[in-house]
Design a protein around this motif. Structure first.
Motif, PDB file in Angstrom:
ATOM      1  N   VAL A 121      55.207  58.995  31.813  1.00 38.37           N
ATOM      2  CA  VAL A 121      54.124  58.593  30.643  1.00 38.37           C
ATOM      3  C   VAL A 121      54.196  56.980  31.120  1.00 38.37           C
ATOM      4  O   VAL A 121      55.302  56.364  30.723  1.00 38.37           O
ATOM      5  N   MET A 122      53.398  56.574  31.387  1.00 40.61           N
ATOM      6  CA  MET A 122      52.944  55.005  31.328  1.00 40.61           C
ATOM      7  C   MET A 122      52.963  54.424  29.736  1.00 40.61           C
ATOM      8  O   MET A 122      52.376  54.792  29.056  1.00 40.61           O
ATOM      9  N   VAL A 123      53.904  53.333  29.752  1.00 42.53           N
ATOM     10  CA  VAL A 123      53.789  52.378  28.484  1.00 42.53           C
ATOM     11  C   VAL A 123      53.518  51.160  28.870  1.00 42.53           C
ATOM     12  O   VAL A 123      54.316  50.631  30.027  1.00 42.53           O
ATOM     13  N   GLY A 124      52.733  50.604  28.183  1.00 39.13           N
ATOM     14  CA  GLY A 124      52.387  49.313  28.513  1.00 39.13           C
ATOM     15  C   GLY A 124      52.344  48.256  27.354  1.00 39.13           C
ATOM     16  O   GLY A 124      51.751  49.016  26.089  1.00 39.13           O
ATOM     17  N   ALA A 125      52.435  47.015  27.130  1.00 39.42           N
ATOM     18  CA  ALA A 125      52.438  46.256  25.830  1.00 39.42           C
ATOM     19  C   ALA A 125      52.417  44.678  26.234  1.00 39.42           C
ATOM     20  O   ALA A 125      52.958  44.526  27.130  1.00 39.42           O
ATOM     21  N   SER A 126      51.440  44.106  25.460  1.00 34.11           N
ATOM     22  CA  SER A 126      51.374  42.854  25.610  1.00 34.11           C
ATOM     23  C   SER A 126      51.043  41.713  24.302  1.00 34.11           C
ATOM     24  O   SER A 126      50.646  42.643  23.366  1.00 34.11           O
ATOM     25  N   TYR A 127      51.472  40.586  24.351  1.00 30.02           N
ATOM     26  CA  TYR A 127      51.117  40.063  23.254  1.00 30.02           C
ATOM     27  C   TYR A 127      50.650  38.513  23.828  1.00 30.02           C
ATOM     28  O   TYR A 127      51.053  37.808  24.634  1.00 30.02           O
ATOM     29  N   ARG A 128      49.531  38.072  22.973  1.00 27.91           N
ATOM     30  CA  ARG A 128      48.944  36.860  23.584  1.00 27.91           C
ATOM     31  C   ARG A 128      48.824  35.760  22.331  1.00 27.91           C
ATOM     32  O   ARG A 128      48.517  36.220  21.249  1.00 27.91           O
ATOM     33  N   ARG A 129      48.747  34.480  22.659  1.00 33.56           N
ATOM     34  CA  ARG A 129      48.521  33.473  21.650  1.00 33.56           C
ATOM     35  C   ARG A 129      48.018  32.513  22.468  1.00 33.56           C
ATOM     36  O   ARG A 129      48.282  32.212  23.474  1.00 33.56           O
ATOM     37  N   SER A 130      47.300  31.611  21.520  1.00 35.07           N
ATOM     38  CA  SER A 130      46.569  30.402  22.259  1.00 35.07           C
ATOM     39  C   SER A 130      47.447  29.039  22.407  1.00 35.07           C
ATOM     40  O   SER A 130      47.470  28.612  23.441  1.00 35.07           O
ATOM     41  N   ASN A 131      48.540  28.927  21.311  1.00 39.91           N
ATOM     42  CA  ASN A 131      49.563  27.841  21.523  1.00 39.91           C
ATOM     43  C   ASN A 131      50.785  28.115  20.359  1.00 39.91           C
ATOM     44  O   ASN A 131      50.707  29.191  19.877  1.00 39.91           O
ATOM     45  N   ALA A 132      51.804  27.372  20.720  1.00 44.21           N
ATOM     46  CA  ALA A 132      52.942  27.524  19.993  1.00 44.21           C
ATOM     47  C   ALA A 132      52.668  27.349  18.519  1.00 44.21           C
ATOM     48  O   ALA A 132      53.495  28.188  17.517  1.00 44.21           O
ATOM     49  N   PHE A 133      51.639  26.999  17.766  1.00 43.58           N
ATOM     50  CA  PHE A 133      51.039  27.014  16.584  1.00 43.58           C
ATOM     51  C   PHE A 133      50.202  28.147  16.069  1.00 43.58           C
ATOM     52  O   PHE A 133      50.057  28.390  14.769  1.00 43.58           O
ATOM     53  N   ASN A 134      49.953  29.193  16.871  1.00 43.71           N
ATOM     54  CA  ASN A 134      49.208  30.255  16.671  1.00 43.71           C
ATOM     55  C   ASN A 134      50.271  31.485  16.681  1.00 43.71           C
ATOM     56  O   ASN A 134      49.998  32.372  17.503  1.00 43.71           O
ATOM     57  N   GLY A 135      51.101  31.646  15.804  1.00 45.33           N
ATOM     58  CA  GLY A 135      51.782  32.912  15.432  1.00 45.33           C
ATOM     59  C   GLY A 135      53.058  32.814  16.313  1.00 45.33           C
ATOM     60  O   GLY A 135      53.619  31.840  16.877  1.00 45.33           O
ATOM     61  N   PRO A 136      53.944  34.011  16.094  1.00 40.67           N
ATOM     62  CA  PRO A 136      55.391  33.720  16.463  1.00 40.67           C
ATOM     63  C   PRO A 136      55.618  33.693  17.909  1.00 40.67           C
ATOM     64  O   PRO A 136      54.337  33.937  18.593  1.00 40.67           O
ATOM     65  N   ALA A 137      56.628  33.492  18.547  1.00 38.33           N
ATOM     66  CA  ALA A 137      56.906  33.306  19.830  1.00 38.33           C
ATOM     67  C   ALA A 137      56.960  34.643  20.590  1.00 38.33           C
ATOM     68  O   ALA A 137      56.940  34.740  21.916  1.00 38.33           O
ATOM     69  N   SER A 138      56.840  35.820  19.955  1.00 35.63           N
ATOM     70  CA  SER A 138      56.977  37.091  20.573  1.00 35.63           C
ATOM     71  C   SER A 138      56.553  38.304  19.650  1.00 35.63           C
ATOM     72  O   SER A 138      56.233  37.970  18.390  1.00 35.63           O
ATOM     73  N   ALA A 139      56.268  39.466  20.124  1.00 37.80           N
ATOM     74  CA  ALA A 139      56.040  40.489  19.462  1.00 37.80           C
ATOM     75  C   ALA A 139      57.077  41.513  19.783  1.00 37.80           C
ATOM     76  O   ALA A 139      57.823  41.595  20.596  1.00 37.80           O
ATOM     77  N   THR A 140      57.134  42.610  18.864  1.00 42.85           N
ATOM     78  CA  THR A 140      58.244  43.700  18.866  1.00 42.85           C
ATOM     79  C   THR A 140      57.624  44.937  19.419  1.00 42.85           C
ATOM     80  O   THR A 140      56.857  45.555  18.655  1.00 42.85           O
ATOM     81  N   LEU A 141      58.339  45.695  20.275  1.00 41.63           N
ATOM     82  CA  LEU A 141      57.917  47.121  20.838  1.00 41.63           C
ATOM     83  C   LEU A 141      59.044  48.005  20.201  1.00 41.63           C
ATOM     84  O   LEU A 141      60.139  47.897  20.392  1.00 41.63           O
ATOM     85  N   SER A 142      58.720  48.660  19.103  1.00 40.42           N
ATOM     86  CA  SER A 142      59.670  49.984  18.770  1.00 40.42           C
ATOM     87  C   SER A 142      59.011  51.267  18.858  1.00 40.42           C
ATOM     88  O   SER A 142      57.837  51.584  19.251  1.00 40.42           O
ATOM     89  N   VAL A 143      59.796  52.532  18.675  1.00 42.62           N
ATOM     90  CA  VAL A 143      59.621  53.657  18.881  1.00 42.62           C
ATOM     91  C   VAL A 143      60.284  54.459  17.542  1.00 42.62           C
ATOM     92  O   VAL A 143      61.343  54.154  17.188  1.00 42.62           O
ATOM     93  N   THR A 144      59.607  55.128  16.696  1.00 41.76           N
ATOM     94  CA  THR A 144      59.912  56.001  15.442  1.00 41.76           C
ATOM     95  C   THR A 144      59.913  57.389  15.917  1.00 41.76           C
ATOM     96  O   THR A 144      58.798  57.963  16.326  1.00 41.76           O
ATOM     97  N   SER A 145      61.014  58.009  15.657  1.00 46.70           N
ATOM     98  CA  SER A 145      60.955  59.565  16.077  1.00 46.70           C
ATOM     99  C   SER A 145      61.358  60.305  14.544  1.00 46.70           C
ATOM    100  O   SER A 145      62.193  59.952  13.940  1.00 46.70           O
ATOM    101  N   PRO A 146      61.253  61.652  14.647  1.00 40.73           N
ATOM    102  CA  PRO A 146      61.586  62.550  13.572  1.00 40.73           C
ATOM    103  C   PRO A 146      63.163  62.865  13.955  1.00 40.73           C
ATOM    104  O   PRO A 146      63.849  62.686  15.018  1.00 40.73           O
ATOM    105  N   ALA A 147      63.842  63.404  12.876  1.00 45.23           N
ATOM    106  CA  ALA A 147      65.299  63.844  13.173  1.00 45.23           C
ATOM    107  C   ALA A 147      65.302  64.838  14.127  1.00 45.23           C
ATOM    108  O   ALA A 147      66.211  64.978  14.832  1.00 45.23           O
ATOM    109  N   SER A 148      64.513  65.975  14.097  1.00 44.75           N
ATOM    110  CA  SER A 148      64.558  67.070  14.748  1.00 44.75           C
ATOM    111  C   SER A 148      63.183  67.565  15.301  1.00 44.75           C
ATOM    112  O   SER A 148      61.912  67.250  14.773  1.00 44.75           O
ATOM    113  N   LEU A 149      63.094  68.251  16.289  1.00 48.38           N
ATOM    114  CA  LEU A 149      61.977  69.204  16.689  1.00 48.38           C
ATOM    115  C   LEU A 149      62.021  70.436  15.927  1.00 48.38           C
ATOM    116  O   LEU A 149      63.206  70.928  15.722  1.00 48.38           O
TER     117      LEU A 149
END
Length: 211
Positions: A104-132
């Motif tokens: 399964v391919m997973v890809g993620a990106s974050y863009r901004r125009s300059n240092a004043f245009n948002g945080p320095a990074s974005a966060t990739l996370s995954v949420t799963s249920p306790a059980s199948l």
């Protein structure tokens, strides 16, 4: 590390789901980490089949059927995928996942125009249920499902790591501004105990966020 620009889709919060169906060994980790031209603030995420120019509601499935003779014997079993996404979504059509029937391919990106245009990074996370779970209420702990990662031809740092689902939200990676990260996830089922017969289902959700 390999760097070259590719195109993009705007959002500041993106989410994609992956369904798991059950009826690890940690491999060498690789990923693509690609530099992007600065642009208006946006995030982009895809898991499995996707598109870079609009939202895509596809939920891909990974699954395994445990042979009767191997029930609960502790030998991990590879899971297959119904994804058909073999090539990168970022313009060059590189074959990041040459065998999507098991990846399964997973890809993620974050863009901004300059240092004043948002945080320095974005966060990739995954949420799963306790059980199948089955419709009858039988369960398999989600921690029985793990994944390894790869990216043929790349020696870039392990920006999206291998791991095991834990029944909560796990931070997978930090995506720096004007960067795209991508690799293939190969899932396996630990098969560490005998389970009641049935089809066990679950869904995990990947999220890329920038406050």
């Amino acid at each position: 590390m390999n760097h070259f620009p590719r195109p993009h889709t705007p959002r500041r919060l993106a989410a994609a789901c992956l369904a798991l169906l059950c009826g690890a060994h940690m491999a060498a980790a690789q990923a693509w980490s690609l530099t992007l031209a600065a642009a208006s603030r946006r995030v982009f995420l895809h898991v499995g089949n996707g598109t870079y120019d609009n939202n895509n509601g596809t939920i891909n499935l990974v699954q395994v059927t445990v042979p009767t003779a191997q029930l609960g014997n502790g030998t991990a079993l590879a899971m297959t995928s119904n994804s058909t996404q073999a090539t990168s979504l970022y313009g060059d059509n590189y074959a990041t996942c040459p065998t999507p029937a098991s990846q399964v391919m997973v890809g993620a990106s974050y863009r901004r125009s300059n240092a004043f245009n948002g945080p320095a990074s974005a966060t990739l996370s995954v949420t799963s249920p306790a059980s199948l779970t089955t419709t009858g209420g039988d369960t398999i702990p989600i921690s029985q499902v793990s994944w390894t990662v790869s990216a043929p031809g790349s020696n870039a740092p392990n920006v999206i790591p291998a791991g095991t689902f834990n029944g909560g939200t796990q931070t997978l990676a930090t995506v720096p501004a004007n960067r795209y990260i991508e690799n293939c996830h190969t899932f396996s089922y630990a098969n560490s105990a005998v389970r009641a017969a049935g089809t066990y289902n679950g869904r995990v959700t990947y999220t890329l966020s920038s406050p």
